[in-house]
Write an enzyme that holds these catalytic residues in place. Structure first.
Site, PDB file in Angstrom:
ATOM      1  N   ASN A   1       0.097   7.844  -9.370  1.00  0.00           N
ATOM      2  CA  ASN A   1       1.296   8.156 -10.161  1.00  0.00           C
ATOM      3  C   ASN A   1       1.416   7.224 -11.369  1.00  0.00           C
ATOM      4  O   ASN A   1       2.513   6.779 -11.706  1.00  0.00           O
ATOM      5  CB  ASN A   1       2.549   8.044  -9.286  1.00  0.00           C
ATOM      6  CG  ASN A   1       2.570   9.081  -8.188  1.00  0.00           C
ATOM      7  OD1 ASN A   1       2.885  10.252  -8.427  1.00  0.00           O
ATOM      8  ND2 ASN A   1       2.196   8.676  -6.982  1.00  0.00           N
TER       9      ASN A   1
ATOM     10  N   ASP B   1       0.831  -1.214   0.000  1.00  0.00           N
ATOM     11  CA  ASP B   1       0.000   0.000   0.000  1.00  0.00           C
ATOM     12  C   ASP B   1       0.862   1.260   0.000  1.00  0.00           C
ATOM     13  O   ASP B   1       2.098   1.192   0.087  1.00  0.00           O
ATOM     14  CB  ASP B   1      -0.926  -0.071   1.233  1.00  0.00           C
ATOM     15  CG  ASP B   1      -2.289   0.553   0.979  1.00  0.00           C
ATOM     16  OD1 ASP B   1      -2.439   1.324   0.016  1.00  0.00           O
ATOM     17  OD2 ASP B   1      -3.214   0.268   1.773  1.00  0.00           O
TER      18      ASP B   1
ATOM     19  N   ASP C   1     -10.170   3.492  -3.354  1.00  0.00           N
ATOM     20  CA  ASP C   1     -10.891   2.316  -2.853  1.00  0.00           C
ATOM     21  C   ASP C   1     -12.320   2.207  -3.395  1.00  0.00           C
ATOM     22  O   ASP C   1     -13.018   3.198  -3.572  1.00  0.00           O
ATOM     23  CB  ASP C   1     -10.962   2.362  -1.325  1.00  0.00           C
ATOM     24  CG  ASP C   1      -9.606   2.084  -0.699  1.00  0.00           C
ATOM     25  OD1 ASP C   1      -8.606   2.006  -1.424  1.00  0.00           O
ATOM     26  OD2 ASP C   1      -9.565   1.938   0.539  1.00  0.00           O
TER      27      ASP C   1
ATOM     28  N   GLY D   1      -3.354   4.332  -8.384  1.00  0.00           N
ATOM     29  CA  GLY D   1      -3.335   4.949  -9.710  1.00  0.00           C
ATOM     30  C   GLY D   1      -2.830   6.380  -9.715  1.00  0.00           C
ATOM     31  O   GLY D   1      -2.757   7.011 -10.772  1.00  0.00           O
TER      32      GLY D   1
HETATM   33  C1  GLA Z   1      -5.980   1.372   1.593  1.00  0.00           C
HETATM   34  C2  GLA Z   1      -6.140   0.357   0.471  1.00  0.00           C
HETATM   35  C3  GLA Z   1      -7.259  -0.603   0.836  1.00  0.00           C
HETATM   36  C4  GLA Z   1      -6.939  -1.302   2.143  1.00  0.00           C
HETATM   37  C5  GLA Z   1      -6.693  -0.288   3.235  1.00  0.00           C
HETATM   38  C6  GLA Z   1      -6.154  -0.926   4.512  1.00  0.00           C
HETATM   39  O1  GLA Z   1      -7.100   2.178   1.701  1.00  0.00           O
HETATM   40  O2  GLA Z   1      -6.400   0.994  -0.751  1.00  0.00           O
HETATM   41  O3  GLA Z   1      -7.457  -1.550  -0.205  1.00  0.00           O
HETATM   42  O4  GLA Z   1      -5.819  -2.122   1.965  1.00  0.00           O
HETATM   43  O5  GLA Z   1      -5.742   0.705   2.824  1.00  0.00           O
HETATM   44  O6  GLA Z   1      -5.901  -0.006   5.518  1.00  0.00           O
END
Ligand code: GLA
Length: 414
Positions: free
Chosen positions: A197, A160, A215, A195
């Site tokens: 960068n 992440d 998300d 997405g």
């Molecule tokens: C970000 C990611 C999610 C998830 C959360 C976890 O928002 O994009 O898919 O993994 O972190 O904290």
């Protein structure tokens, strides 16, 4: 074993014409990944969409069991992925530990359990010093973390992008990609940089999939604000995939996020979501509670014909052939000169739709695939009704409910 997954280090090549002094060709980026993995879009399950931080060893074991009982494993769902919040602290040497209260038997025992069921285990980390949920991130510990995951028997890492300050994503993801390769255990590397960068422009040599958006959330067409960021409904995520299809293919996939199939307000919406992810050749990572899903959800997630569209060997993403008054016809070229067709009704009300094949020409200019139905006849199969639906010699008449889809496969007649 290790040799089977040898990673490829591409080298710069110079023009070899004797006596000709040419500019050196731009060096291709070195490849740091297990290049034989994810030749079709990865399939599995992830804890985040339904459970957030409320995860435990029992949930993961029960989910693995449910994936077998429901037929998901046999339909191709392989990875059981633990998202954020599995972490404990680093020990005195900086080695990351699992949260002992949530995972009392430890990650190695959990990986052994999952492997014993014919499934694979995925884990989550972050390129910053903390994950999005505030747990220890991998910045400055990349090699140590990759080695620990490898010792545990992890097969997939989602990485992440929270708390990365002014880190450059290509550098950050390359560092972890190299650490995974150095650790030696084949792992799918999932780039989760939202997405921001353009990971499609630098991700192929490093990862097997990259998030193309922020998300997802379980609504048809909404935006949900969370202060400094927002999540998007399924149709909004779909609309953000335009123009990205040229970047995806075997071993390097666009990832429009984990699925909300089973979590949508209506079954038709679950079906449409699943169909469109298959049309995109998206990773099929279920995000629902598979221990408690309804028969309708199970039937959608394990629909072998739709999964075959997603997993088609050509690895081409579909595209919108026509959009008119909230009804979209998407097409996807498949191996063997076949096509998948999805008729998506974005309206609230039912729409009658006629496809007069003989007036249609499907053209994928990018991949030089072209079908003129006035010249070639195809057999038509309805993939959700699971019935034959005539041939392209006669018009197809259908009604598609609001927020729903109809999906077909066209195979050339012998
Ligand atoms: C970000 C990611 C999610 C998830 C959360 C976890 O928002 O994009 O898919 O993994 O972190 O904290």
């Amino acid at each position: 074993m290790r040799a089977r997954y040898a990673f490829v280090a591409a080298l710069a090549s110079l023009p070899a014409t004797p006596g000709v002094r040419a500019e050196p060709a731009a060096a291709p980026a070195p490849v740091y990944k297990f290049a034989s993995l994810a030749q079709t879009p990865p399939m599995g399950w992830n804890s985040w969409n339904t459970f957030g931080c409320n995860i435990s060893e029992a949930l993961i074991r029960d989910t693995a069991d449910a994936m077998i009982k429901s037929g998901m494993r046999d339909a191709g769902y392989t990875y059981v992925n633990i998202d954020d919040c599995w972490h404990g602290e680093r020990d005195a040497n900086g080695v990351i530990q699992a949260n002992a209260a949530r995972f009392p038997s430890g990650m190695k025992a959990l990986a052994d359990y999952v492997h014993g069921k014919g499934l694979r285990l995925g884990l989550y980390s972050d390129a910053g010093d903390k994950t999005c949920g505030g747990h220890p991130g991998s910045q400055g510990h990349e090699y140590q973390d990759a080695l620990q995951y490898s010792r545990w028997g992890v097969d997939y890492l989602k990485y992440d992008w929270c708390n990365t300050d002014d880190r450059q994503p290509a550098e950050a993801y390359r560092t972890m990609a190299k650490a995974i390769v150095a650790a030696g255990r084949p792992m799918v590397f999932s780039i989760c940089e939202w997405g921001t960068n353009k990971p499609w422009s630098w991700g192929t040599p490093l990862g097997h999939l990259w998030r193309t958006t922020g998300d997802i959330t379980n609504c048809w067409d909404c935006t949900v604000g969370h202060g400094s960021w927002s999540s998007s409904g399924v149709m909004q995520i779909l609309d953000k995939q335009d123009d990205l299809r040229k970047h995806a293919g075997p071993g390097h996939w666009n990832d429009p996020d984990m699925m909300e199939v089973g979590n949508m307000p209506a079954v038709g919406e679950d079906r449409a979501h699943f169909a469109m992810w298959a049309m995109l050749a998206a990773p099929l990572i279920a995000g629902n509670d598979v221990r408690k899903m309804t028969d309708a959800t199970r039937a959608i997630l394990t629909n072998k014909d739709v999964i075959a569209v997603d997993q088609d060997a050509l690895g081409l993403s579909g595209f919108a052939h026509r959009k008119e008054a909230g009804v979209e016809i998407w097409v996807k070229p498949l191996a063997g000169d076949a096509w998948a067709v999805a008729v998506l009704n974005r309206n609230r009300d039912t729409r009658p739709i006629t496809i007069d094949w003989k007036q249609e020409r499907f053209e994928d200019a990018l991949n030089h695939r072209d079908t003129v139905f006035a010249k070639t006849t195809y057999a038509v199969r309805n993939l959700f009704a699971r019935t034959a639906a005539g041939t392209t010699a006669v018009p197809l008449k259908l009604t598609v409910a609001g927020h729903d889809v109809a999906m077909f496969r066209l195979d050339k007649r012998p």
